[in-house]
Design a protein around this motif. Structure first.
Motif, PDB file in Angstrom:
ATOM      1  N   TYR A 162       0.570  -1.462   0.077  1.00  0.00           N
ATOM      2  CA  TYR A 162      -0.210  -0.287  -0.097  1.00  0.00           C
ATOM      3  C   TYR A 162       0.870   1.444  -0.073  1.00  0.00           C
ATOM      4  O   TYR A 162       2.021   1.331  -0.625  1.00  0.00           O
ATOM      5  CB  TYR A 162      -0.770  -0.182   1.422  1.00  0.00           C
ATOM      6  N   ASP A 163       0.658   2.708  -0.090  1.00  0.00           N
ATOM      7  CA  ASP A 163       0.998   3.561  -0.019  1.00  0.00           C
ATOM      8  C   ASP A 163       1.241   4.782   1.452  1.00  0.00           C
ATOM      9  O   ASP A 163       0.838   5.329   1.743  1.00  0.00           O
ATOM     10  CB  ASP A 163       0.039   4.484  -0.930  1.00  0.00           C
ATOM     11  N   SER A 164       2.697   3.795   1.907  1.00  0.00           N
ATOM     12  CA  SER A 164       2.656   4.052   2.935  1.00  0.00           C
ATOM     13  C   SER A 164       3.579   6.112   3.201  1.00  0.00           C
ATOM     14  O   SER A 164       4.581   5.915   2.193  1.00  0.00           O
ATOM     15  CB  SER A 164       4.041   3.513   3.592  1.00  0.00           C
ATOM     16  N   ALA A 165       3.034   6.769   3.919  1.00  0.00           N
ATOM     17  CA  ALA A 165       3.847   7.680   4.723  1.00  0.00           C
ATOM     18  C   ALA A 165       5.223   7.375   4.524  1.00  0.00           C
ATOM     19  O   ALA A 165       5.969   8.606   4.438  1.00  0.00           O
ATOM     20  CB  ALA A 165       2.808   8.488   4.109  1.00  0.00           C
ATOM     21  N   LEU A 166       4.828   6.453   5.348  1.00  0.00           N
ATOM     22  CA  LEU A 166       6.254   6.233   6.313  1.00  0.00           C
ATOM     23  C   LEU A 166       7.352   5.900   5.500  1.00  0.00           C
ATOM     24  O   LEU A 166       8.537   4.914   6.197  1.00  0.00           O
ATOM     25  CB  LEU A 166       5.910   5.793   7.408  1.00  0.00           C
ATOM     26  N   THR A 167       7.652   5.066   4.365  1.00  0.00           N
ATOM     27  CA  THR A 167       8.384   4.284   3.344  1.00  0.00           C
ATOM     28  C   THR A 167       8.023   4.799   1.718  1.00  0.00           C
ATOM     29  O   THR A 167       6.881   4.908   1.922  1.00  0.00           O
ATOM     30  CB  THR A 167       8.678   3.132   4.173  1.00  0.00           C
ATOM     31  N   SER A 168       9.235   4.069   1.787  1.00  0.00           N
ATOM     32  CA  SER A 168       9.251   4.314  -0.018  1.00  0.00           C
ATOM     33  C   SER A 168       9.100   2.675  -0.748  1.00  0.00           C
ATOM     34  O   SER A 168       8.995   2.507  -1.925  1.00  0.00           O
ATOM     35  CB  SER A 168      10.545   4.738  -0.337  1.00  0.00           C
ATOM     36  N   TYR A 169       9.635   1.755   0.621  1.00  0.00           N
ATOM     37  CA  TYR A 169       9.658   0.630   0.346  1.00  0.00           C
ATOM     38  C   TYR A 169       8.129  -0.233   0.231  1.00  0.00           C
ATOM     39  O   TYR A 169       8.091  -0.908   0.847  1.00  0.00           O
ATOM     40  CB  TYR A 169      10.335  -0.422   1.382  1.00  0.00           C
ATOM     41  N   THR A 170       7.504  -0.102  -1.114  1.00  0.00           N
ATOM     42  CA  THR A 170       5.892   0.257  -1.178  1.00  0.00           C
ATOM     43  C   THR A 170       5.944  -0.574  -3.183  1.00  0.00           C
ATOM     44  O   THR A 170       6.705  -0.302  -3.852  1.00  0.00           O
ATOM     45  CB  THR A 170       5.036   1.072  -1.197  1.00  0.00           C
ATOM     46  N   SER A 171       4.570  -0.610  -2.869  1.00  0.00           N
ATOM     47  CA  SER A 171       4.049  -1.535  -4.138  1.00  0.00           C
ATOM     48  C   SER A 171       3.727   0.012  -5.183  1.00  0.00           C
ATOM     49  O   SER A 171       3.974   0.003  -6.215  1.00  0.00           O
ATOM     50  CB  SER A 171       2.929  -1.998  -3.885  1.00  0.00           C
ATOM     51  N   GLN A 172       3.164   1.185  -4.021  1.00  0.00           N
ATOM     52  CA  GLN A 172       2.705   1.850  -4.789  1.00  0.00           C
ATOM     53  C   GLN A 172       3.896   2.620  -5.963  1.00  0.00           C
ATOM     54  O   GLN A 172       4.010   3.182  -6.776  1.00  0.00           O
ATOM     55  CB  GLN A 172       2.521   3.498  -3.897  1.00  0.00           C
ATOM     56  N   ARG A 173       5.371   2.909  -4.489  1.00  0.00           N
ATOM     57  CA  ARG A 173       6.554   3.563  -5.269  1.00  0.00           C
ATOM     58  C   ARG A 173       7.042   2.899  -6.066  1.00  0.00           C
ATOM     59  O   ARG A 173       7.546   2.969  -7.548  1.00  0.00           O
ATOM     60  CB  ARG A 173       7.854   3.695  -4.463  1.00  0.00           C
ATOM     61  N   ALA A 174       6.415   1.213  -6.482  1.00  0.00           N
ATOM     62  CA  ALA A 174       7.834  -0.081  -6.998  1.00  0.00           C
ATOM     63  C   ALA A 174       6.716   0.308  -8.541  1.00  0.00           C
ATOM     64  O   ALA A 174       7.298  -0.285  -9.461  1.00  0.00           O
ATOM     65  CB  ALA A 174       7.581  -1.599  -6.933  1.00  0.00           C
ATOM     66  N   TRP A 199      12.661  -6.904   8.097  1.00  0.00           N
ATOM     67  CA  TRP A 199      13.780  -6.944   7.901  1.00  0.00           C
ATOM     68  C   TRP A 199      14.125  -5.986   7.524  1.00  0.00           C
ATOM     69  O   TRP A 199      15.893  -5.586   6.972  1.00  0.00           O
ATOM     70  CB  TRP A 199      13.722  -8.238   7.359  1.00  0.00           C
ATOM     71  N   HIS A 200      13.352  -5.152   6.748  1.00  0.00           N
ATOM     72  CA  HIS A 200      13.712  -3.874   5.863  1.00  0.00           C
ATOM     73  C   HIS A 200      14.401  -2.952   6.664  1.00  0.00           C
ATOM     74  O   HIS A 200      15.413  -2.168   6.615  1.00  0.00           O
ATOM     75  CB  HIS A 200      12.918  -3.791   4.926  1.00  0.00           C
ATOM     76  N   HIS A 201      13.881  -2.351   7.810  1.00  0.00           N
ATOM     77  CA  HIS A 201      13.555  -1.454   8.419  1.00  0.00           C
ATOM     78  C   HIS A 201      15.370  -1.270   9.443  1.00  0.00           C
ATOM     79  O   HIS A 201      15.578  -2.369  10.046  1.00  0.00           O
ATOM     80  CB  HIS A 201      12.529  -0.802   9.691  1.00  0.00           C
TER      81      HIS A 201
END
Length: 418
Positions: free
Chosen positions: A87-99, A128-130
């Motif tokens: 989902y499009d999280s405002a707290l990370t760019s590690y998202t399907s929205q960005r990808a 494991w990404h944070h």
């Protein structure tokens, strides 16, 4: 912390749900824990991020397949242990929205509601990404210098809570929240479980939250384990849901062909209901987001059975009877359902039901089944009743040929005073 105002009525009526595990690990196609199992660096894992293109992920088709299979709710992995968000999280760019330019949680939630299904979201407590999630026994970097780096779980905890708030405020009504998971070294203090549960109940009154925060939730979740009796806590029955895979892997696992037969899955569903629980059955879409042919075939086969036998599980629960050998029994109101795990030769004996049944039929085609009763004096009410059965036995006379369905079901209409 606010007390739960959740009603489990819809959940215990639905009885059958769809679990969907999809993410970057789907491209690896060798289990959703691939990054941990292979101790993969972030850089190595990012080759999947660079190629993430769910062009065949069709939430509407998924919702229709779930509904046709007889499922009435669905749960999607909004974030798994690898930290990648669908989902499009405002707290990370590690998202399907960005990808890939797509908010798959939004697509999923809207599609499920359009088909009348309840919406559930899975959220991994691990990440494991944070950079502030401390390296532990499950972390891919556990045997690297990163294991000695200073990390701040307080910062990660704030991130975790912020993401859950996003999911509960940005996607309409969320009926169910499936957290995963608590283990030695990571528990309620690390997750801020009490505060997290309070936030969920405040933002979404009536939401059902599972038991994996390390504090009591609204329902318990045995995984890859099939209870054979009602579950209890301190002597009182609890609401529960068994979650199972098709082939032992939650994420798409291309070379794993150990699929459960649809007949076994139907039996597991019925066994869950007979013990007062639900079944959450998982599918792992391919790296492009489609259901593989075996998953589609399995859902269709279960759906064919549910189309004829739905009322033996939907809204049903434990029968309160001791089921005869090779049967599973459920009950809904004055309807008792006997599921035949093995087809008997001509007769099925049901102790204690003499005088309590008004009518009997095979559920799949509504064809009447004759029966005989042994009264308290040992007298047979109908000639040719099989001898030797104890008083109070109801004996059904069945056809010799087994019906061509995954699991035959007899429906008994009980007397008005039952």
């Amino acid at each position: 912390m606010p007390e739960s105002t959740a009603s489990t009525e819809w959940f215990e009526t639905a009885r059958f749900g769809l679990f969907v595990h999809f993410g970057l690990y789907s491209l690896a196609a060798r289990h959703e824990w691939v990054r941990s199992r292979e101790a993969m660096s972030q850089e190595a894992y990012d080759r999947y991020l660079e190629r993430f293109d769910p062009d065949l992920f069709d939430a509407g088709e998924l919702a229709r397949a779930a509904k046709a299979a007889g499922m009435r709710y669905a749960v999607l992995t909004a974030k798994h242990h690898d930290g990648f968000c669908l989902y499009d999280s405002a707290l990370t760019s590690y998202t399907s929205q960005r990808a890939a330019g797509r908010d798959l949680v939004r697509e999923f939630a809207e599609a499920m509601r359009a088909e009348g299904l309840r919406v559930g979201l899975y959220y991994s407590l691990l990440d494991w990404h944070h950079p502030d999630f401390t390296v532990d026994v499950h972390h891919p970097l556990r045997d690297t210098p990163a294991a000695r780096e200073p990390r701040d779980m307080a910062r990660y905890r704030a991130y975790l809570h912020g993401q859950v708030e996003e999911l509960l405020t940005g996607y309409g009504p969320v009926d169910l929240l499936f957290f995963d998971f608590t283990y030695p070294g990571k528990g309620p203090d690390e997750w801020g479980s009490q505060e997290l549960l309070a936030m969920a109940r405040t933002l979404r009154p009536g939401i059902l939250v599972n038991d994996r925060l390390g504090v009591p939730g609204d329902y318990v979740t045995p995984e890859q384990y099939q209870p054979d009796r009602p579950l209890e806590r301190d002597g009182a029955p609890v609401t529960w849901e068994a979650c199972h895979t098709l082939n032992g892997s939650w994420g798409y696992d291309r070379d794993n062909h150990e699929y459960k037969d649809p007949a076994l899955l139907v039996r597991m569903l019925v066994e869950s209901v007979a013990c007062g629980g639900n079944l959450l059955l998982n599918v792992g879409p391919t790296g492009r987001g489609a259901l593989d042919p075996r998953a589609r075939q399995t859902l269709r086969a279960i759906g064919d059975w549910m189309a004829l036998h739905e009322r033996s599980v939907r809204g049903a629960g434990p029968s309160g009877l001791t089921a005869p050998a090779n049967t599973l029994c459920t009950r809904a109101g004055r309807r008792l359902y006997v599921h035949l795990l093995a087809w008997p030769l001509r007769h099925l004996h049901l102790p204690g039901l003499a005088g309590r049944v008004r009518y009997a039929q095979l559920l799949h085609d509504g064809s009447e089944i004759g029966f005989h009763e042994q009264d308290g004096a040992g007298h047979e009410h109908v000639n040719m009743a099989p001898p030797g059965q104890p008083a109070g036995t109801l004996t059904l006379t069945l056809p010799v040929t087994r019906p061509d369905v995954l699991l035959p079901v007899i429906e008994l209409e009980l007397a008005d005073d039952e």
